[in-house]
Design an enzyme around this catalytic site. Structure first.
Site, PDB file in Angstrom:
ATOM      1  CB  ILE A 138       2.105 -13.306   0.097  1.00 38.23           C
ATOM      2  CG1 ILE A 138       2.480 -13.900   1.455  1.00 38.23           C
ATOM      3  CG2 ILE A 138       1.598 -14.389  -0.831  1.00 38.23           C
ATOM      4  CD1 ILE A 138       1.339 -14.637   2.132  1.00 38.23           C
ATOM      5  CG  ASP A 139       2.268  -7.689  -1.273  1.00 36.12           C
ATOM      6  OD1 ASP A 139       3.335  -7.886  -1.863  1.00 36.12           O
ATOM      7  OD2 ASP A 139       1.210  -7.347  -1.845  1.00 36.12           O
ATOM      8  CE  LYS A 140       4.941  -4.832   8.034  1.00 34.93           C
ATOM      9  NZ  LYS A 140       5.332  -3.435   8.369  1.00 34.93           N
ATOM     10  NE  ARG A 239      -1.560  -4.156  -2.110  1.00 37.96           N
ATOM     11  CZ  ARG A 239      -0.451  -3.706  -1.538  1.00 37.96           C
ATOM     12  NH1 ARG A 239       0.618  -4.499  -1.428  1.00 37.96           N
ATOM     13  NH2 ARG A 239      -0.391  -2.467  -1.094  1.00 37.96           N
TER      14      ARG A 239
END
Length: 308
Positions: A138-140, A239
């Site tokens: 998962i993204d930062k 997103r």
């Protein structure tokens, strides 16, 4: 790396040194080019120049690329929020701001570094030494649940579940505005943005199928609290899909709009991986785990509800 030598063209005459360097080396960002020049890595006639030096046609330049950072992760004593663990796998609740595995500019304080300290050699090696145990990411700036394989056996069986989309993943997020259809599904392919290779986009060019179900849980003045269910796992999927609908995630600096006053405290998108479900590779038992909304998320929701 070997020095890169080049001569300024007539079309580049009058252009700043940092911009020209990025044109010559498109793999580095503008900020990275500026930092390299400030460190004395760009020479004109053997002498360092400043980033805002305007060059002339015929100027001979030599760029000395900095030594590449080692991306091989090292064990670091970083606390982990472990939701579940056994001999085959573990489920962790990743905090917002933590990178999953080493990448240029992010070689320390990663989830992998924390896992190496906690698990030692007991991590799957299927993805090599840069991403031991990592099945998905998962993204930062997205918080929440990630599953990690401790054995190659577990990795292969869990990866198959991800491949056939039998892995259950739910997210919570806050988007700008109110959707015309409060509940629904976005079925739109995602690939690299043809105009900006650093971003993803809904596109038919070199893309893969992507489907996100959504449900509006609460509405506030100018925002909506959402539940998302992933049927595929494309990079930045939620997103990109929400931005495609015209309702980007609050705080999303990449796919969103300039931050509103209410979003000033947010660092990155307001998105949380809240639920993870899968069949255990050894016991064949279905397991499901949840992670509560993190503090920053709850505080943002509270601010919005007060203003509603």
């Amino acid at each position: 790396m070997k020095p890169i030598e080049f001569t300024v063209s007539s079309a580049q005459s009058g252009v700043r040194a940092d911009k020209i360097l990025q044109e010559i080396c498109p793999e580095i960002s503008r900020s990275a080019a500026q930092k390299a020049i400030e460190a004395g890595a760009l020479l004109k006639d053997g002498q360092p120049i400043s980033k805002n030096t305007k060059l002339k046609s015929g100027d001979f330049l030599c760029f000395l690329p900095p030594e590449e950072e080692s991306l091989v992760p090292k064990a670091e004593n970083i606390p982990l929020d472990i939701v579940y663990e056994d001999d085959d796998l573990l489920v962790v609740n990743k905090p917002k701001g933590m990178v999953v595995h080493p990448a240029p500019g992010h070689t320390e304080n990663t989830l992998v570094s924390a896992l190496l300290y906690h698990c030692g050699e007991h991590l799957s090696k299927v993805n090599g030494e840069l991403r031991p145990g990592i099945l998905h990411r998962i993204d930062k700036d997205t918080s929440g649940l990630l599953m990690v394989a401790k054995t190659d056996f577990a990795h292969e069986h869990l990866a198959e579940q991800i491949a056939v989309h039998s892995f259950k993943r739910e997210y919570r997020g806050i988007i700008l505005g109110h959707l015309k259809e409060p509940n629904g599904s976005v079925d739109a392919p995602i690939g690299r943005n043809p105009k900006d290779r650093k971003k993803m986009a809904v596109t038919l060019q070199n893309s893969k199928e992507a489907r996100t179900d959504y449900e509006t849980l609460e509405q506030y003045a100018g925002y909506s609290f959402m539940r998302f269910v992933l049927h595929t796992g494309r990079t930045h999927q939620i997103r990109v899909h929400m931005a495609h609908l015209g309702h980007p995630l609050a705080g999303d600096a990449v796919y969103g709009t300039p931050k509103t006053k209410a979003e000033k405290a947010l660092e990155g998108q307001c998105l949380h991986a809240a639920l993870l479900g899968f069949v255990h590779p050894r016991t064949q038992e279905y397991l499901e785990f949840t992670a509560p909304l993190p503090t920053y998320f709850e505080e943002f929701k509270r601010k919005l509800s007060v203003k509603n």
